[in-house]
Structure formats: structure tokens, C-alpha cells
Design a protein around this motif. Structure first.
Motif, PDB file in Angstrom:
ATOM      1  N   HIS A 140      61.187   9.936  14.050  1.00  0.00           N
ATOM      2  CA  HIS A 140      62.109  10.747  14.962  1.00  0.00           C
ATOM      3  C   HIS A 140      62.082  12.203  14.339  1.00  0.00           C
ATOM      4  N   SER A 141      60.771  12.650  13.734  1.00  0.00           N
ATOM      5  CA  SER A 141      60.611  13.733  13.314  1.00  0.00           C
ATOM      6  C   SER A 141      60.796  14.764  14.010  1.00  0.00           C
ATOM      7  N   LYS A 142      60.502  14.576  15.619  1.00  0.00           N
ATOM      8  CA  LYS A 142      60.405  15.667  16.541  1.00  0.00           C
ATOM      9  C   LYS A 142      61.739  16.156  16.936  1.00  0.00           C
ATOM     10  N   ARG A 143      62.802  15.051  16.549  1.00  0.00           N
ATOM     11  CA  ARG A 143      64.155  15.351  17.104  1.00  0.00           C
ATOM     12  C   ARG A 143      64.759  16.195  15.892  1.00  0.00           C
ATOM     13  N   ILE A 144      64.208  16.143  14.671  1.00  0.00           N
ATOM     14  CA  ILE A 144      65.112  16.479  13.567  1.00  0.00           C
ATOM     15  C   ILE A 144      64.719  18.115  13.541  1.00  0.00           C
ATOM     16  N   LYS A 145      65.381  18.882  13.487  1.00  0.00           N
ATOM     17  CA  LYS A 145      65.063  20.359  13.184  1.00  0.00           C
ATOM     18  C   LYS A 145      65.567  20.588  11.565  1.00  0.00           C
ATOM     19  N   ASN A 146      66.700  20.219  11.510  1.00  0.00           N
ATOM     20  CA  ASN A 146      67.255  20.579  10.270  1.00  0.00           C
ATOM     21  C   ASN A 146      68.300  19.191   9.582  1.00  0.00           C
ATOM     22  N   LEU A 147      67.891  18.288   8.892  1.00  0.00           N
ATOM     23  CA  LEU A 147      68.326  17.248   8.469  1.00  0.00           C
ATOM     24  C   LEU A 147      69.531  17.711   7.319  1.00  0.00           C
ATOM     25  N   ILE A 148      70.635  17.521   7.596  1.00  0.00           N
ATOM     26  CA  ILE A 148      71.776  18.106   6.482  1.00  0.00           C
ATOM     27  C   ILE A 148      72.524  17.119   5.941  1.00  0.00           C
ATOM     28  N   ALA A 149      72.666  15.863   6.321  1.00  0.00           N
ATOM     29  CA  ALA A 149      73.502  14.916   5.411  1.00  0.00           C
ATOM     30  C   ALA A 149      72.927  13.530   5.994  1.00  0.00           C
ATOM     31  N   ILE A 150      73.347  12.499   5.164  1.00  0.00           N
ATOM     32  CA  ILE A 150      73.208  11.248   5.376  1.00  0.00           C
ATOM     33  C   ILE A 150      74.466  10.550   4.954  1.00  0.00           C
ATOM     34  N   SER A 151      74.926   9.642   5.831  1.00  0.00           N
ATOM     35  CA  SER A 151      76.319   8.956   5.457  1.00  0.00           C
ATOM     36  C   SER A 151      76.167   7.439   5.604  1.00  0.00           C
ATOM     37  N   VAL A 152      77.000   6.639   4.821  1.00  0.00           N
ATOM     38  CA  VAL A 152      76.635   5.203   4.863  1.00  0.00           C
ATOM     39  C   VAL A 152      77.866   4.703   4.596  1.00  0.00           C
ATOM     40  N   VAL A 153      78.040   3.861   5.458  1.00  0.00           N
ATOM     41  CA  VAL A 153      79.420   2.857   5.496  1.00  0.00           C
ATOM     42  C   VAL A 153      79.136   1.559   5.331  1.00  0.00           C
ATOM     43  N   LEU A 154      79.954   0.520   4.679  1.00  0.00           N
ATOM     44  CA  LEU A 154      79.871  -0.704   4.463  1.00  0.00           C
ATOM     45  C   LEU A 154      81.176  -1.314   4.335  1.00  0.00           C
ATOM     46  N   PRO A 155      81.335  -2.513   4.368  1.00  0.00           N
ATOM     47  CA  PRO A 155      82.894  -3.294   3.912  1.00  0.00           C
ATOM     48  C   PRO A 155      82.836  -3.449   2.388  1.00  0.00           C
ATOM     49  N   GLY A 156      83.928  -3.511   1.945  1.00  0.00           N
ATOM     50  CA  GLY A 156      84.164  -3.556   0.648  1.00  0.00           C
ATOM     51  C   GLY A 156      84.979  -2.302  -0.099  1.00  0.00           C
ATOM     52  N   LEU A 157      85.081  -2.417  -1.199  1.00  0.00           N
ATOM     53  CA  LEU A 157      85.829  -1.405  -2.206  1.00  0.00           C
ATOM     54  C   LEU A 157      84.676  -0.140  -2.493  1.00  0.00           C
ATOM     55  N   ILE A 158      84.783   0.742  -1.927  1.00  0.00           N
ATOM     56  CA  ILE A 158      83.935   1.996  -1.974  1.00  0.00           C
ATOM     57  C   ILE A 158      84.439   3.126  -2.649  1.00  0.00           C
ATOM     58  N   ASP A 159      84.082   3.776  -3.738  1.00  0.00           N
ATOM     59  CA  ASP A 159      84.487   4.855  -4.413  1.00  0.00           C
ATOM     60  C   ASP A 159      83.628   6.012  -3.516  1.00  0.00           C
ATOM     61  N   SER A 160      84.384   6.666  -2.621  1.00  0.00           N
ATOM     62  CA  SER A 160      83.716   7.586  -1.700  1.00  0.00           C
ATOM     63  C   SER A 160      83.600   8.970  -2.467  1.00  0.00           C
ATOM     64  N   VAL A 161      84.329   9.150  -3.592  1.00  0.00           N
ATOM     65  CA  VAL A 161      84.505  10.316  -4.502  1.00  0.00           C
ATOM     66  C   VAL A 161      83.439  10.373  -5.318  1.00  0.00           C
ATOM     67  N   ARG A 162      83.223   9.496  -6.052  1.00  0.00           N
ATOM     68  CA  ARG A 162      81.982   9.313  -6.935  1.00  0.00           C
ATOM     69  C   ARG A 162      80.783   8.575  -6.324  1.00  0.00           C
ATOM     70  N   GLY A 163      81.075   8.174  -5.113  1.00  0.00           N
ATOM     71  CA  GLY A 163      79.577   7.805  -4.387  1.00  0.00           C
ATOM     72  C   GLY A 163      79.171   6.372  -5.003  1.00  0.00           C
ATOM     73  N   ILE A 164      80.208   5.529  -5.386  1.00  0.00           N
ATOM     74  CA  ILE A 164      79.681   4.313  -5.967  1.00  0.00           C
ATOM     75  C   ILE A 164      80.279   3.180  -5.151  1.00  0.00           C
ATOM     76  N   ILE A 165      79.696   2.164  -5.141  1.00  0.00           N
ATOM     77  CA  ILE A 165      79.956   0.818  -4.464  1.00  0.00           C
ATOM     78  C   ILE A 165      80.404  -0.105  -5.490  1.00  0.00           C
ATOM     79  N   ARG A 166      81.764  -0.496  -5.508  1.00  0.00           N
ATOM     80  CA  ARG A 166      82.339  -1.311  -6.625  1.00  0.00           C
ATOM     81  C   ARG A 166      82.285  -2.716  -6.194  1.00  0.00           C
ATOM     82  N   TYR A 167      82.314  -2.899  -4.878  1.00  0.00           N
ATOM     83  CA  TYR A 167      82.192  -4.351  -4.373  1.00  0.00           C
ATOM     84  C   TYR A 167      81.969  -4.452  -2.844  1.00  0.00           C
ATOM     85  N   THR A 168      81.127  -5.118  -2.440  1.00  0.00           N
ATOM     86  CA  THR A 168      80.724  -5.600  -1.044  1.00  0.00           C
ATOM     87  C   THR A 168      80.587  -6.846  -0.971  1.00  0.00           C
TER      88      THR A 168
END
Length: 410
Positions: A140-168
Motif C-alpha cells: 500500500h505504498s501508493k497510499r502512504i505519504k508519511n507514515l508516522i506511527a504504528i500501534s498494536v493492541v492485544l488481550p492481556g497485561l500490557i505495559d503501554s508506558v514501557r512498551g512491554i507485553i507481560r502476559y497475553t
């Protein structure tokens, strides 16, 4: 260390970030709006408004539109947000599949792809995820002018401050530093969060709770998860987790849960439990349009809507148990709105009647006086929750300042 608001220091950088974030959010949510109106609402000096909007225009985050009608003197020029110059990738990592979606920064989904999840160890899942994102960007490179962020969500215990998955529950992990690994690979801002908490945030930005400050989302699927919004902010704690509603006891004489307790909400309302109960009741001779071969939650809800007595009973029982947990949360948090999500909401009338019945019996009248309960307006299987984390970073100024300070061509 306990966070103490008294330790906050109003340094120049923080004040700048908050001011830029406030003006950007006002423009996004109230456009078209003039600089004069921005000054009136924000209480910032007109010179500050001019400086902030000039920088936002330079980075193509906002744009000027038609001048407003003059009431005497020079007509005010309106401003609105501009979304199409920057793109983000939102990832929903569920138990059986990976959903990758491309969004502009206005929350408009441009592309949505779904892939099977077949790797369940930390190392293999990480390699697979990176490969999928690389392929997605290339396709999808033709649609992407400036990619600024990637975000991932999943079930479990997620430390979003440190960016660590502790349990899923579906991948074997040990302090998985996914944010750091994605940052190395793609060199953009990375966000990581719990899927249900992020969905509650998405409801606040894009769904049925946009017009309230305090709300709760409860999603029923393989498990029961919840997210609490207070003063338009996602409630988290020192452990980056809160409100494990699935293990509230609703039946003291109920079956033992995998958590070790008896009669947990999760054991009574998740899809698998309802489907199993349906089969048991059919085998006991209950009259129904359902058969042993089609006892899935979709058919149970469909037949409940058509008046099938067994299907209605199954949805009603689940709703009453869910209502007991809702009543506890109402007594604790006193929200303005509660949103229910998951396949069970495909029979909304039966479900909401049952939830309200239990809620009325077990919550304080004063706390539910102005409360409304609705079913989610969002597709909770999409990656909209992941994008909500990016929206949050734009609105609190952290990602916004990154865009303003880097040398990325606008």
C-alpha cells in the motif's frame, strides 16, 4: 514509585506541548473555527494562537478555509484539520488472526487486511508480525505519504508506558519488549495497549460515548474485558491494568473458573459458555429452532430476535449475569454511559432489557438516574482501538510535538 501530582513541574516544553495539543484538538473537534474563537475558548493570547496555527499549517496538520461572514471589519478566516498528509498503521493481534489497517490521522480507515495467526511463541510471533507490516507497507505504498506511527493492541497485561507485553493468553511471552523491536525496525512512533481498554478509548473518540466524560465499555467474546473512561481519560494504574470485570463473582454456587474462583462472570456470559448451555438444554428436550449442529452465538442471537423461547432464555440469562457486574461498576464509578460490545449484542433488545433489569435491582437509584446503556456502534473486531492510542497521543501533544519537531517533509 507513586506518582504525585504535586511533583509536576510546569516547564516551558510541557506548557508548549499542552497548548499545541489543546489548539489542535479544538480544531479537530469544532472545525470550522476561527483564530478569534480559538483564543476565546482556550484563553490563550491571540499572538500565541497565530504562532501555533502557523506551525500546524506549515506541517499540513490544519488548513485555512473560506472566510467567515464579516460582522464589521476584516472577516475571520476559518480553520479546519487536514488529515490526508499523514498515515498510521493500526494492528489488532487477536487469538486467531492479525488485523492490519491503514488510517489517516482523522480516523478514516483506508485499507483493512486480515491474516491468520499461526505463531504462538514470542520470537516467532514477532518475526511474523514484522514481516506482515513490511508487506503491508509495500503493498500500500501508493497510499502512504508519511507514515508516522504504528500501534498494536492485544488481550492481556500490557505495559503501554514501557512498551512491554507481560502476559497475553495466546502467545508465550516473557517481558516481550515489542515496542522497542518495532521502533528499531520501522523508525516511527510505536504505541502498545490492551485491546479492550483501547476499544473503550475508541468509543470515546469515535463511537457512542463521544458526548460524555465518564463511560465504561464491556466486551464479551472468549473472555470478558472492560475499559473505564473518566474525564475523557482512560483509567489505568501502576500495573497498566484496571477493572478485571470478567472475574467478578455472580454465582457463588457456580462452576470453578480457570482463575480458581467459583461462579465468575466469564463462566456465565462468554460465547463458549452460552453455546455449551444451549446444547445441554437441547439434549434435555427444550423446544427450539436451534439444533446441536448450529448452536453458535450468531444463531442464538438470530433466533432470540425471532422469538425462539430457548434462545431468548439464553440471552436473557447472560444479560442478567452481565447486569449484576454492571451494577457493581455503576455503584463504584457512577458513569454517564455504559457500552456493551461483542457478538451477544446482536440481540440488543433482549440483552439490554435483561441487563437493565439486574441493574435496577442491584444499583443505587441516584447513581443510575442519568445513566444510559447502549450497544457499541464500532466494529470491535477491527483495529480502531489501536488507532485510538494514536489519536490519544495527538490529542495529548506527545505525537503532535514529534511531528512538529522532526524534519519529515510535509
Amino acid at each position: 514509585m507513586t506518582f504525585n501530582y504535586l511533583n509536576l513541574v510546569g516547564n516551558a516544553d510541557l506548557i508548549k506541548q499542552l497548548n499545541y495539543a489543546m489548539i489542535y484538538r479544538l480544531i479537530v473537534q469544532h472545525a470550522p473555527i476561527s483564530r478569534i474563537q480559538l483564543a476565546e475558548v482556550s484563553h490563550l493570547a491571540p499572538a500565541s494562537i497565530t504562532k501555533i496555527t502557523r506551525q500546524l499549517i506549515k506541517k499540513k496538520l490544519i488548513r485555512e478555509v473560506d472566510a467567515q461572514q464579516s460582522t464589521g471589519g476584516r472577516p475571520a478566516v476559518s480553520i479546519e484539520a487536514k488529515f490526508n498528509n499523514y498515515q498510521t498503521i493500526a494492528v489488532q493481534l487477536s487469538r486467531s488472526q492479525v488485523t492490519l489497517e491503514l488510517y489517516d490521522i482523522g480516523g478514516n480507515c483506508l485499507v483493512s487486511n486480515v491474516y491468520p495467526l499461526t505463531h504462538f511463541t514470542q520470537e516467532l510471533a514477532q518475526k511474523y508480525l514484522i514481516k506482515l507490516i513490511e508487506q503491508f507497507i509495500q503493498e500500500h505504498s501508493k497510499r502512504i505519504k508519511n507514515l508516522i506511527a504504528i500501534s498494536v493492541v492485544l488481550p492481556g497485561l500490557i505495559d503501554s508506558v514501557r512498551g512491554i507485553i507481560r502476559y497475553t493468553p495466546h502467545i508465550q511471552v516473557k517481558e516481550w519488549p515489542l515496542s522497542e523491536e518495532l521502533q528499531k525496525q520501522f523508525n516511527v512512533s510505536i504505541f502498545l495497549g490492551n485491546d479492550i481498554q483501547s476499544l473503550a478509548l475508541a468509543e470515546s473518540y469515535f463511537g457512542t460515548t463521544q458526548n460524555v466524560d465518564d463511560s465504561i465499555l464491556i466486551r464479551v467474546h472468549r473472555g470478558v474485558g472492560s475499559g473505564v473512561i473518566i474525564n475523557q481519560q482512560l483509567l489505568t494504574n501502576h500495573n497498566q491494568s484496571a477493572c478485571e470485570v470478567g472475574h467478578i463473582q455472580v454465582d457463588a454456587l457456580g462452576e470453578r473458573c480457570h482463575c480458581g474462583n467459583f461462579g465468575c462472570l466469564e463462566n456465565r456470559v462468554v460465547n463458549k459458555a452460552i453455546e455449551l448451555r444451549a446444547k445441554q438444554m437441547i439434549e434435555q428436550g427444550y423446544s427450539t429452532k436451534l439444533s446441536l449442529d448450529d448452536c453458535n452465538i450468531a444463531n442464538i442471537c438470530k433466533y432470540a430476535n425471532q422469538g425462539d423461547e430457548l434462545a431468548i432464555k439464553l440471552v436473557k440469562d447472560a444479560g442478567e449475569n452481565l447486569g449484576r457486574a454492571v451494577a457493581m461498576m455503576v455503584n463504584i464509578f457512577n458513569p454517564q454511559q455504559i457500552v456493551l460490545a461483542g457478538e451477544l449484542t446482536k440481540s440488543p433488545e433482549v440483552l439490554l432489557n435483561a441487563v437493565n433489569s439486574a441493574l435496577n435491582a442491584q444499583s443505587l437509584e441516584e447513581l443510575r438516574k442519568n445513566l444510559t446503556i447502549n450497544c457499541s456502534s464500532l466494529n470491535d473486531c477491527s483495529a480502531i482501538g489501536a488507532f485510538a492510542l494514536i489519536q490519544q497521543a495527538l490529542f495529548n501533544g506527545s505525537l503532535l510535538m514529534t511531528l512538529l519537531e522532526n524534519n519529515m517533509p510535509a
